[in-house]
Motif scaffolding. Structure first.
Motif, PDB file in Angstrom:
ATOM      1  N   LEU A   3       0.831  -1.201   0.000  1.00 20.70           N
ATOM      2  CA  LEU A   3       0.000   0.000   0.000  1.00 20.70           C
ATOM      3  C   LEU A   3       0.873   1.262   0.000  1.00 20.70           C
ATOM      4  CD1 LEU A   3      -2.812   1.226   0.109  1.00 20.70           C
ATOM      5  CD2 LEU A   3      -2.746   1.015   2.601  1.00 20.70           C
ATOM      6  N   ILE A   4       2.005   1.168   0.669  1.00 18.95           N
ATOM      7  CA  ILE A   4       2.942   2.309   0.690  1.00 18.95           C
ATOM      8  C   ILE A   4       3.402   2.644  -0.728  1.00 18.95           C
ATOM      9  CG2 ILE A   4       5.264   2.971   1.442  1.00 18.95           C
ATOM     10  CD1 ILE A   4       4.730   1.288   4.012  1.00 18.95           C
ATOM     11  N   ASN A  45       6.519   5.343   5.134  1.00 20.49           N
ATOM     12  CA  ASN A  45       5.316   4.764   5.703  1.00 20.49           C
ATOM     13  C   ASN A  45       4.414   5.904   6.197  1.00 20.49           C
ATOM     14  OD1 ASN A  45       3.481   2.942   6.707  1.00 20.49           O
ATOM     15  ND2 ASN A  45       4.675   2.511   8.559  1.00 20.49           N
ATOM     16  N   VAL A  46       3.753   6.528   5.250  1.00 20.75           N
ATOM     17  CA  VAL A  46       3.004   7.767   5.491  1.00 20.75           C
ATOM     18  C   VAL A  46       1.881   7.535   6.505  1.00 20.75           C
ATOM     19  CG1 VAL A  46       1.688   9.578   4.334  1.00 20.75           C
ATOM     20  CG2 VAL A  46       3.455   8.326   3.081  1.00 20.75           C
ATOM     21  N   SER A  47       1.637   8.515   7.346  1.00 19.20           N
ATOM     22  CA  SER A  47       0.527   8.427   8.294  1.00 19.20           C
ATOM     23  C   SER A  47      -0.668   9.228   7.765  1.00 19.20           C
ATOM     24  CB  SER A  47       0.958   8.907   9.671  1.00 19.20           C
ATOM     25  OG  SER A  47       1.534  10.186   9.573  1.00 19.20           O
ATOM     26  N   LEU A  48      -1.824   8.976   8.389  1.00 21.68           N
ATOM     27  CA  LEU A  48      -3.071   9.511   7.828  1.00 21.68           C
ATOM     28  C   LEU A  48      -3.127  11.032   7.803  1.00 21.68           C
ATOM     29  CD1 LEU A  48      -5.772   7.000   9.155  1.00 21.68           C
ATOM     30  CD2 LEU A  48      -4.753   7.143   6.880  1.00 21.68           C
ATOM     31  N   GLY A  63      -9.190   8.031  -0.324  1.00 25.27           N
ATOM     32  CA  GLY A  63      -9.338   6.636  -0.730  1.00 25.27           C
ATOM     33  C   GLY A  63      -8.898   6.381  -2.154  1.00 25.27           C
ATOM     34  N   ALA A  64      -9.092   7.382  -3.023  1.00 23.40           N
ATOM     35  CA  ALA A  64      -8.708   7.217  -4.429  1.00 23.40           C
ATOM     36  C   ALA A  64      -7.188   7.073  -4.560  1.00 23.40           C
ATOM     37  CB  ALA A  64      -9.201   8.403  -5.252  1.00 23.40           C
ATOM     38  N   MET A  66      -5.432   5.319  -2.734  1.00 28.67           N
ATOM     39  CA  MET A  66      -5.082   3.948  -2.314  1.00 28.67           C
ATOM     40  C   MET A  66      -5.386   2.933  -3.400  1.00 28.67           C
ATOM     41  SD  MET A  66      -4.458   4.554   1.025  1.00 28.67           S
ATOM     42  CE  MET A  66      -4.596   6.174   1.805  1.00 28.67           C
ATOM     43  N   ASP A  67      -6.048   3.360  -4.468  1.00 26.06           N
ATOM     44  CA  ASP A  67      -6.531   2.430  -5.490  1.00 26.06           C
ATOM     45  C   ASP A  67      -5.382   1.682  -6.149  1.00 26.06           C
ATOM     46  OD1 ASP A  67      -9.132   3.012  -5.029  1.00 26.06           O
ATOM     47  OD2 ASP A  67      -9.442   4.197  -6.857  1.00 26.06           O
TER      48      ASP A  67
ATOM     49  N   VAL B  46      -2.618   6.653  12.253  1.00 27.04           N
ATOM     50  CA  VAL B  46      -2.208   5.362  11.699  1.00 27.04           C
ATOM     51  C   VAL B  46      -1.349   5.547  10.457  1.00 27.04           C
ATOM     52  CG1 VAL B  46      -3.107   3.154  10.863  1.00 27.04           C
ATOM     53  CG2 VAL B  46      -4.406   4.472  12.532  1.00 27.04           C
ATOM     54  N   SER B  47      -0.360   4.698  10.293  1.00 29.99           N
ATOM     55  CA  SER B  47       0.457   4.746   9.078  1.00 29.99           C
ATOM     56  C   SER B  47      -0.002   3.651   8.110  1.00 29.99           C
ATOM     57  CB  SER B  47       1.933   4.604   9.420  1.00 29.99           C
ATOM     58  OG  SER B  47       2.134   3.467  10.220  1.00 29.99           O
ATOM     59  N   LEU B  48       0.474   3.764   6.865  1.00 31.55           N
ATOM     60  CA  LEU B  48      -0.069   2.923   5.797  1.00 31.55           C
ATOM     61  C   LEU B  48       0.186   1.436   6.000  1.00 31.55           C
ATOM     62  CD1 LEU B  48       0.524   5.026   2.558  1.00 31.55           C
ATOM     63  CD2 LEU B  48      -1.583   4.727   3.857  1.00 31.55           C
ATOM     64  N   ASP B  49       1.253   1.075   6.702  1.00 33.74           N
ATOM     65  CA  ASP B  49       1.464  -0.359   6.923  1.00 33.74           C
ATOM     66  C   ASP B  49       0.356  -0.941   7.805  1.00 33.74           C
ATOM     67  OD1 ASP B  49       2.389   0.943   9.205  1.00 33.74           O
ATOM     68  OD2 ASP B  49       4.066  -0.428   9.512  1.00 33.74           O
ATOM     69  N   VAL B  51      -2.725   0.454   8.098  1.00 31.89           N
ATOM     70  CA  VAL B  51      -3.941   0.505   7.266  1.00 31.89           C
ATOM     71  C   VAL B  51      -4.035  -0.777   6.443  1.00 31.89           C
ATOM     72  CG1 VAL B  51      -5.066   1.645   5.308  1.00 31.89           C
ATOM     73  CG2 VAL B  51      -4.011   3.031   7.124  1.00 31.89           C
ATOM     74  N   GLU B  52      -2.920  -1.176   5.860  1.00 36.40           N
ATOM     75  CA  GLU B  52      -2.914  -2.368   5.003  1.00 36.40           C
ATOM     76  C   GLU B  52      -3.214  -3.636   5.809  1.00 36.40           C
ATOM     77  OE1 GLU B  52       0.768  -3.073   2.782  1.00 36.40           O
ATOM     78  OE2 GLU B  52      -0.507  -3.683   1.109  1.00 36.40           O
ATOM     79  N   PRO B  62      -8.331  -0.899   1.203  1.00 32.72           N
ATOM     80  CA  PRO B  62      -7.850   0.202   2.044  1.00 32.72           C
ATOM     81  C   PRO B  62      -8.605   1.504   1.778  1.00 32.72           C
ATOM     82  CG  PRO B  62      -5.990  -1.030   1.181  1.00 32.72           C
ATOM     83  CD  PRO B  62      -7.219  -1.588   0.517  1.00 32.72           C
ATOM     84  N   GLY B  63      -8.834   1.795   0.504  1.00 31.54           N
ATOM     85  CA  GLY B  63      -9.508   3.049   0.156  1.00 31.54           C
ATOM     86  C   GLY B  63     -10.922   3.123   0.703  1.00 31.54           C
ATOM     87  N   MET B  66     -11.404   4.709   3.974  1.00 28.65           N
ATOM     88  CA  MET B  66     -11.227   6.172   4.038  1.00 28.65           C
ATOM     89  C   MET B  66     -12.522   6.909   3.686  1.00 28.65           C
ATOM     90  SD  MET B  66      -7.814   6.256   4.408  1.00 28.65           S
ATOM     91  CE  MET B  66      -6.758   4.809   4.466  1.00 28.65           C
TER      92      MET B  66
END
Lengths: 69, 69
Positions: A3-4, A45-48, A63-64, A66-67, B46-49, B51-52, B62-63, B66
């Motif tokens: 996802l990253i 590892n980006v945070s929200l 969300g888009a 993350m597609d 939360v970070s993306l890891d 989230v995944e 994941p999206g 959101m």
């Protein structure tokens, strides 16, 4: 692709779709350009909170970005 | 509502839709139950890891976690 990595690829594509440089997006989102470069390369590892800033600057739904498509 | 809060709300709803306790989801996702509780309450950036991991455990995109709807 994690996802990253997916997120980074989508941010880069959305930025290019707007015709923006990394400097421009970094400024609009309030992050450093070097950091944005690492995000786009899937190295952060980006945070929200940062996801939200980048999505707002890009005019995109979080969300888009993350597609996996 | 911030993205952090939206994400937490959506994780809680997706967990309840599966009929899972926090303990069950935490186990499936490989996070601590106390941490998951804070995530659901919108108290964790939360970070993306993570989230995944949560999305995979929930069988969700994941999206979709959101979505502000």
């Amino acid at each position: 692709m994690t996802l990253i990595e997916t997120f980074g690829r989508n941010v880069r594509q959305a930025r290019k779709d707007k015709g923006w440089t990394q400097e421009q997006l970094a400024f609009e989102a309030g992050v450093k350009r070097a950091y944005l470069s690492e995000v786009e390369n899937g190295q952060r590892n980006v945070s929200l909170d940062v996801v939200e800033k980048l999505a707002k600057a890009l005019g995109a739904e979080p969300g888009a970005l993350m597609d996996q498509a």
